[in-house]
Design a protein around this motif. Structure first.
Motif, PDB file in Angstrom:
ATOM      1  N   ARG A 138       0.843  -1.209   0.356  1.00  0.00           N
ATOM      2  CA  ARG A 138       0.067  -0.020   0.030  1.00  0.00           C
ATOM      3  C   ARG A 138       1.347   1.003   0.357  1.00  0.00           C
ATOM      4  N   TRP A 139       0.430   2.092  -0.850  1.00  0.00           N
ATOM      5  CA  TRP A 139       1.283   3.177  -0.890  1.00  0.00           C
ATOM      6  C   TRP A 139       1.065   4.263   0.223  1.00  0.00           C
ATOM      7  N   GLU A 169      -1.612  10.431 -13.030  1.00  0.00           N
ATOM      8  CA  GLU A 169      -1.847  10.999 -14.160  1.00  0.00           C
ATOM      9  C   GLU A 169      -2.199   9.866 -15.194  1.00  0.00           C
ATOM     10  N   ARG A 170      -2.370   8.921 -15.444  1.00  0.00           N
ATOM     11  CA  ARG A 170      -2.701   7.531 -15.159  1.00  0.00           C
ATOM     12  C   ARG A 170      -4.507   7.471 -15.121  1.00  0.00           C
ATOM     13  N   ALA A 171      -4.752   7.743 -14.255  1.00  0.00           N
ATOM     14  CA  ALA A 171      -6.215   7.770 -13.898  1.00  0.00           C
ATOM     15  C   ALA A 171      -7.522   9.189 -13.874  1.00  0.00           C
ATOM     16  N   THR A 215     -18.744  -1.490  -4.600  1.00  0.00           N
ATOM     17  CA  THR A 215     -17.898  -1.352  -6.100  1.00  0.00           C
ATOM     18  C   THR A 215     -16.384  -0.219  -5.967  1.00  0.00           C
ATOM     19  N   GLN A 216     -16.692   0.200  -4.611  1.00  0.00           N
ATOM     20  CA  GLN A 216     -15.473   1.595  -5.005  1.00  0.00           C
ATOM     21  C   GLN A 216     -13.831   0.729  -5.641  1.00  0.00           C
ATOM     22  N   PRO A 217     -13.462   1.171  -6.318  1.00  0.00           N
ATOM     23  CA  PRO A 217     -12.142   1.407  -6.526  1.00  0.00           C
ATOM     24  C   PRO A 217     -11.227   0.907  -5.641  1.00  0.00           C
ATOM     25  N   LYS A 218     -10.617  -0.094  -5.359  1.00  0.00           N
ATOM     26  CA  LYS A 218     -10.071  -0.587  -3.821  1.00  0.00           C
ATOM     27  C   LYS A 218      -8.031  -0.465  -4.188  1.00  0.00           C
ATOM     28  N   GLY A 264      -8.267   3.137  -7.668  1.00  0.00           N
ATOM     29  CA  GLY A 264      -8.179   3.208  -6.422  1.00  0.00           C
ATOM     30  C   GLY A 264      -7.648   4.234  -5.516  1.00  0.00           C
ATOM     31  N   LEU A 265      -6.053   3.705  -6.131  1.00  0.00           N
ATOM     32  CA  LEU A 265      -4.836   4.543  -5.391  1.00  0.00           C
ATOM     33  C   LEU A 265      -5.614   6.989  -6.305  1.00  0.00           C
ATOM     34  N   ALA A 266      -6.308   6.493  -6.547  1.00  0.00           N
ATOM     35  CA  ALA A 266      -6.429   8.221  -7.136  1.00  0.00           C
ATOM     36  C   ALA A 266      -7.431   9.088  -6.026  1.00  0.00           C
ATOM     37  N   ALA A 267      -8.336   7.669  -6.060  1.00  0.00           N
ATOM     38  CA  ALA A 267      -9.643   7.831  -4.912  1.00  0.00           C
ATOM     39  C   ALA A 267      -8.905   8.021  -3.949  1.00  0.00           C
TER      40      ALA A 267
END
Length: 273
Positions: free
Chosen positions: A6-7, A20-22, A200-203, A230-233
């Motif tokens: 996990r970042w 930038e990719r999300a 449904t949330q991206p994790k 998920g990272l962006a969120a």
């Protein structure tokens, strides 16, 4: 501790150009999330919080952007898909992971109380976790009479009308009666938000069921589209938790809680302001 990678979202210098990719996430649930986070803090008490699995990631991430971040921890754990009892090897691996997380029977008997937080539907995850902890406490011969007053479970449930016939997950099991009256408590979320977080949330990480407890391959970061969303969120939620508007709203909700009578919460509010 063996856990999915996990970042660090509070100090995200390691992210580079990943975001930038999300696509930019929508935080349509933010006000409800802040209200929920305030209840989690106030009703857990002056304790350390362990967020079980991934469902309540957004509550964890919001609080990680506040002065409460030293009190919150993630506990990757899932009992999904497991129909049989864990093997001796499963139990040994889980105990090693829990020890690394500061949740051994020795730890449970000392320091601040420990509160497990998760979205709850049937209560299976809390039930399995409680059973495994109770067996471990007996094996280690730690004082259950002390631990029972320091071990708490806080369920985030779907909001519904409060009636005598309303479903209450803890009434379906015998073990909550082993704890004091404040040992099992619930707070509620609006159904669309609960379903989003739970289904449904991206994790940011993959689920961590029993077959993965000892699989060290999961320690590497994932760069799939799903994980990047998920990272962006998650980054957006952390940033929201640091904003003045979110902190002001969090403080307003905290001030409405009965725990405002306690000095630890008033100190936290001062730090938030």
């Amino acid at each position: 501790m063996n856990r999915p990678y996990r970042w660090d979202l509070v100090r995200p210098d390691q992210l580079g150009t990943l975001l930038e990719r999300a696509e930019k996430p929508s935080l349509w649930f933010l006000d409800e999330l802040i209200a929920c986070a305030a209840k989690v803090i106030a009703r857990a008490g002056d304790a350390d919080l362990y967020f079980v699995g991934r469902s309540a990631d957004s509550v964890h991430d919001l609080l990680s952007g506040t002065p409460w971040r030293e009190r919150i921890h993630q506990l990757p754990l899932s009992f999904a898909g497991a129909c049989d009892d864990p093997t001796a090897a499963d139990v040994a691996r889980l105990r090693a992971n829990l020890t690394a997380a500061g949740l051994s029977p020795y730890d449970l008997a000392r320091g601040r109380p420990k509160v497990f937080v998760d979205l709850v539907y049937t209560g299976r995850t809390f039930t399995e976790l409680y059973r495994l902890l109770r067996d471990w406490i007996d094996d280690e011969r730690e004082a259950w009479s002390i631990i029972r007053g320091r071990l708490r479970f806080l369920g985030i449930t779907i909001r519904e009308d409060t009636t005598p016939s309303a479903f209450r997950w803890q009434q379906q099991f015998a073990w909550p009666a082993d704890l004091p009256s404040h040992g099992v408590r619930n707070i509620s979320l609006d159904e669309p938000v609960w379903l989003y977080f739970g289904n449904t949330q991206p994790k940011l990480t993959a689920s961590f069921p029993r077959p993965r407890w000892s699989d060290e391959n999961g320690r590497a970061p994932e760069h799939s589209e799903k994980r990047l969303r998920g990272l962006a969120a998650a980054v957006a939620v952390v940033e929201a938790g640091r904003s003045k508007a979110a902190r002001d709203l969090l403080v307003r909700h905290l001030r409405s809680e009965p725990a405002m009578a306690e000095s630890w919460l008033r100190t936290l509010i001062t730090r938030l302001r």
